[in-house]
Enzyme design. Structure first.
Site, PDB file in Angstrom:
ATOM      1  CB  SER A  78      -1.333   0.479   1.683  1.00  0.00           C
ATOM      2  OG  SER A  78      -1.678  -1.146   1.090  1.00  0.00           O
TER       3      SER A  78
ATOM      4  CG  HIS B   5      -2.428   3.777   3.605  1.00  0.00           C
ATOM      5  ND1 HIS B   5      -3.640   3.436   3.570  1.00  0.00           N
ATOM      6  CD2 HIS B   5      -1.713   2.436   3.626  1.00  0.00           C
ATOM      7  CE1 HIS B   5      -3.315   2.759   3.682  1.00  0.00           C
ATOM      8  NE2 HIS B   5      -3.229   1.518   3.525  1.00  0.00           N
TER       9      HIS B   5
END
Length: 258
Positions: free
Chosen positions: A161, A208
């Site tokens: 991610s 993230h």
């Protein structure tokens, strides 16, 4: 000479990279590596696979045995207590990279690889293969850095991610650079930010955010480097500076956890 000049110009991307005939090749290779690691974990026990202990990013190593844990134990002393789960601060530096290619749940890898497949070829067309690969991997390392600094010390983190968020940031910077429509990109980023916030108990906001910030920095280097014969040199210097900052912050955090 004019014909050669035209061919030379047409062989470069807008940001100095070499044009590629198959812009999906690099993304496909990255997806294949992720899928191969995922299958390895599935066939060796899924969530109970020992491979997770070695490939996922754990800031500090810990000794566990049954329901007990010994946070102050070392790898050597753990041999008489239980099982040693290595961490970056204890020398498992490879986890900063391998965690980017490690998944367990099908939904997790499915979402990340789908995003990579849609975003990757667009960016490889704009950047060329080498710059795109640098954007992906170094954004992922930026995510690993924030995990190393701010995630729970003994909790493993895994997934692509961070690198994918770096690609999202890269696409945003690219759109701003060419004065394109950024509305759809901002909507996509807002949706993913909302998912990250709502799922913060099980989703790594550190990975993230770190990947996104890394993508902003790297794509800024590639997109806004001065035009001309020294553009590649400017881009290389910018990427080198980015790496130096990463290494310095990693060393600082490792020293704090030692």
């Amino acid at each position: 000479m004019k014909s050669g000049a035209r061919q030379t110009r047409s062989g470069r991307t807008a940001f100095g990279g070499t044009r590629v005939a198959n812009p999906g090749l690099t993304s496909g290779l990255l997806i294949a590596i992720n899928v191969a690691v995922w299958l390895l974990i599935l066939v060796t026990g899924s969530h109970a696979s020992r491979w997770i202990d070695w490939l996922a990013l754990r800031p500090s190593g810990i000794c566990v045995g049954g329901e007990y844990a010994w946070p102050d134990a070392t790898a050597a002393s753990c041999t008489t207590l239980g099982t040693w789960l290595p961490g970056v601060a204890d020398g498992a530096w490879w986890q900063l990279v391998t965690s980017m290619f490690t998944h367990v749940d099908a939904l997790h890898i499915g979402f990340n690889m789908l995003a990579l497949w849609f975003l990757g070829p667009q960016l490889e067309v704009a950047l060329g293969r080498l710059r795109f690969l640098a954007l992906y991997l170094l954004s992922g390392l930026g995510g690993s850095l924030l995990v190393f600094w701010f995630a729970p010390e003994f909790t493993p983190t895994l997934g692509a991610s961070g690198a994918v968020f770096g690609l999202m940031a890269g696409l945003l910077v690219l759109a701003l650079r060419v004065r394109g429509d950024v509305q759809s990109i901002l909507m996509w980023l807002g949706l993913n930010a909302g998912i990250t916030i709502l799922g913060r108990g099980s989703i790594s906001w550190q990975g993230h955010l770190g990947g996104f910030l890394g993508g902003l920095a790297l794509m800024g280097i590639f997109a806004f480097a001065p035009k001309g014969p020294r553009r590649t040199a400017w881009q290389g210097a910018g990427v080198a500076a980015y790496i130096v900052v990463l290494v310095a912050l990693l060393a600082l955090r490792a020293g704090a956890l030692a």
